[in-house]
Motif scaffolding. Structure first.
Motif, short mmCIF file in Angstrom:
data_model
loop_
_atom_site.label_atom_id
_atom_site.label_comp_id
_atom_site.label_asym_id
_atom_site.label_seq_id
_atom_site.Cartn_x
_atom_site.Cartn_y
_atom_site.Cartn_z
N MET A 1 10.21 18.92 -43.63
CA MET A 1 10.29 20.70 -42.95
C MET A 1 11.71 20.15 -42.25
SD MET A 1 8.72 22.63 -40.21
CE MET A 1 9.31 23.81 -39.38
N ASN A 2 12.86 21.04 -42.21
CA ASN A 2 14.51 21.07 -41.35
C ASN A 2 13.65 21.89 -40.47
OD1 ASN A 2 16.50 20.65 -40.94
ND2 ASN A 2 17.55 21.39 -42.96
N ILE A 3 13.23 21.53 -39.37
CA ILE A 3 14.01 22.48 -38.77
C ILE A 3 15.61 23.79 -38.25
CG2 ILE A 3 12.19 21.72 -37.09
CD1 ILE A 3 14.10 20.30 -35.39
N PHE A 4 16.26 22.81 -38.51
CA PHE A 4 17.86 23.68 -38.81
C PHE A 4 18.29 24.33 -39.72
CE2 PHE A 4 18.06 19.89 -36.23
CZ PHE A 4 18.93 19.92 -34.90
N SER A 5 16.95 24.16 -40.69
CA SER A 5 17.43 25.71 -42.08
C SER A 5 17.50 26.86 -41.30
CB SER A 5 16.15 24.95 -42.89
OG SER A 5 16.08 26.06 -44.21
N LEU A 6 18.38 27.92 -42.27
CA LEU A 6 18.45 29.00 -42.25
C LEU A 6 17.95 29.52 -43.76
CD1 LEU A 6 21.71 29.32 -40.38
CD2 LEU A 6 19.60 29.75 -39.10
N ASP A 7 16.86 28.65 -43.96
CA ASP A 7 16.66 29.25 -45.79
C ASP A 7 16.00 30.94 -45.89
OD1 ASP A 7 16.48 28.55 -48.27
OD2 ASP A 7 14.31 28.64 -48.14
N LYS A 8 16.55 31.63 -45.75
CA LYS A 8 16.35 33.44 -46.39
C LYS A 8 16.54 33.76 -45.30
CE LYS A 8 15.77 32.42 -50.87
NZ LYS A 8 16.74 32.71 -51.62
N LYS A 9 16.70 33.37 -44.13
CA LYS A 9 17.26 34.27 -42.51
C LYS A 9 18.28 35.12 -43.01
CE LYS A 9 15.35 30.46 -39.23
NZ LYS A 9 13.97 31.24 -39.43
N VAL A 10 17.95 36.32 -42.49
CA VAL A 10 19.26 37.50 -42.59
C VAL A 10 19.93 37.82 -41.34
CG1 VAL A 10 19.67 39.68 -43.06
CG2 VAL A 10 17.83 38.31 -44.19
N ILE A 11 21.27 36.63 -41.57
CA ILE A 11 21.79 36.82 -40.61
C ILE A 11 23.20 37.74 -40.74
CG2 ILE A 11 23.16 35.14 -38.89
CD1 ILE A 11 20.26 34.37 -39.31
N ILE A 12 23.57 38.31 -39.22
CA ILE A 12 24.41 39.70 -39.29
C ILE A 12 25.69 38.79 -38.40
CG2 ILE A 12 25.63 41.76 -38.24
CD1 ILE A 12 23.11 42.15 -40.51
N VAL A 13 26.61 38.63 -39.06
CA VAL A 13 28.12 38.07 -37.99
C VAL A 13 29.17 39.54 -37.46
CG1 VAL A 13 29.69 37.11 -38.91
CG2 VAL A 13 27.08 36.10 -39.72
N THR A 14 29.19 39.51 -37.38
CA THR A 14 29.84 40.77 -36.42
C THR A 14 31.86 39.93 -36.66
OG1 THR A 14 30.18 40.53 -34.45
CG2 THR A 14 28.98 42.21 -35.55
N GLY A 15 32.67 40.39 -36.65
CA GLY A 15 34.26 39.54 -36.41
C GLY A 15 34.07 38.54 -37.55
N ALA A 16 33.80 38.76 -39.11
CA ALA A 16 33.49 37.75 -39.52
C ALA A 16 34.35 38.10 -40.57
CB ALA A 16 32.36 38.92 -40.72
N THR A 17 35.61 38.26 -40.07
CA THR A 17 37.16 38.26 -41.12
C THR A 17 37.96 37.57 -40.20
OG1 THR A 17 37.68 40.28 -40.33
CG2 THR A 17 36.82 40.17 -42.41
N GLY A 18 37.49 37.30 -38.60
CA GLY A 18 38.38 36.40 -37.70
C GLY A 18 38.05 35.06 -38.81
N VAL A 19 39.17 33.58 -37.74
CA VAL A 19 39.45 32.27 -38.07
C VAL A 19 38.05 31.70 -37.68
CG1 VAL A 19 40.35 30.22 -37.75
CG2 VAL A 19 41.73 31.93 -38.01
N LEU A 20 37.59 32.32 -37.08
CA LEU A 20 36.08 31.10 -35.95
C LEU A 20 35.24 32.17 -37.29
CD1 LEU A 20 36.73 30.88 -32.65
CD2 LEU A 20 37.58 29.72 -34.94
N GLY A 21 35.44 33.75 -37.16
CA GLY A 21 34.02 34.30 -38.24
C GLY A 21 34.14 33.42 -39.56
N GLU A 22 34.78 32.74 -40.45
CA GLU A 22 34.80 32.14 -41.78
C GLU A 22 34.53 31.36 -41.33
OE1 GLU A 22 37.91 30.75 -45.08
OE2 GLU A 22 39.19 31.13 -43.51
#
Length: 269
Positions: A1-22
């Motif tokens: 089990m990988n406790i760092f996995s985000l497998d299939k988790k739905v994540i919203i990212v605002t500011g996704a078009t910026g340098v850090l957002g990328e």
């Protein structure tokens, strides 16, 4: 089990078009997360979503201002219709603005009140509003919300008055909301913040570096006060981001995690 996995988790990212957002998008995609990229520039958001999809991940792009409640509500409904859940939110939208800057030659007591309000709208309310809208869905299945703080939130950094005050408020909101959610929902949903040190972005590039790549006077001061002796690379935020979104940080709540090369702890001596 990988406790760092985000497998299939739905994540919203605002500011996704910026340098850090990328970097945020790339890190979440690499950890297996399903992404919703929100930004004001749909073409950039769509390009980044396409890159994730072409690499075998899952991502959708949406154009919205983080202060547009109706647009965010529509995105939430679309995401829930597509994937049935929302597991995380990265409040990446924010930044400095010229109207909220007090330059060395300005009258100290004549700074723009409207400029300060704009800085608070973008950085504070641009964090609060997405939290209200997407947080309600996150609570249903559990998850994590991450805000973006700043070195300017906890110490005086010249010129950027509006940005500094707004980010200090983001820190307070992070701690307050983390406490309230824990008391109401237990460990089901958490809120933390990442405080980046100095990373060269589109907004600050000309303030920190010259066209030949050397440091400006301000950039040199930052480097001199950073024990690591350099600016950060956006990808260096990914570790903290994925950790805070994943089950690996299940007992971490209300914290502001500095990723700064030691800037925040160095006295200058």
């Amino acid at each position: 089990m990988n406790i760092f996995s985000l497998d299939k988790k739905v994540i919203i990212v605002t500011g996704a078009t910026g340098v850090l957002g990328e970097a945020f998008v790339n890190g979440i995609a690499a950890a297996g997360g399903r992404l919703v990229l929100i930004g004001r520039k749909l073409d950039i958001a769509q390009q980044r979503a396409d890159e994730v999809n072409n690499a075998g991940g899952e991502a959708i792009a949406a154009a919205a201002d983080v202060l547009d409640e109706a647009a965010l509500l529509q995105i939430r409904d679309n995401v829930l219709a597509k994937w049935g859940r929302i597991d995380g939110l990265v409040n990446g939208a924010g930044g400095n603005m010229p109207e909220a800057v007090v330059a060395p030659g300005d009258d100290l007591f004549s700074f723009s009140i409207d400029g300060m309000r704009k800085a608070f709208d973008l950085n504070l309310f641009g964090t609060i509003l997405p939290t209200r809208i997407f947080g309600e869905a996150i609570v249903k299945n559990g998850g994590s919300i991450i805000n973006i703080s700043s070195m300017a939130a906890s110490q005086a950094i010249t010129r950027v008055l509006g940005y500094s005050m707004a980010k200090a408020a983001v820190d307070n909101f992070t701690k307050w909301m983390a406490t309230e959610m824990a008391q109401r929902y237990g460990d089901k949903v958490r809120m933390n913040a990442i405080a980046p040190g100095f990373f060269v972005t589109h907004q600050n590039r000309s303030l920190l570096t010259n066209t030949d790549g050397t440091y400006t006077e301000r950039g040199g001061k930052v480097i001199n006060n950073t024990p690591a002796g350099r600016f950060g690379a956006p990808d260096e935020l990914i570790g903290a981001l994925v950790w805070l979104l994943s089950d690996a940080s299940a007992f971490v709540n209300g914290q502001v995690i500095s990723v700064d090369g030691g800037f925040s702890i160095y006295s200058g001596v």
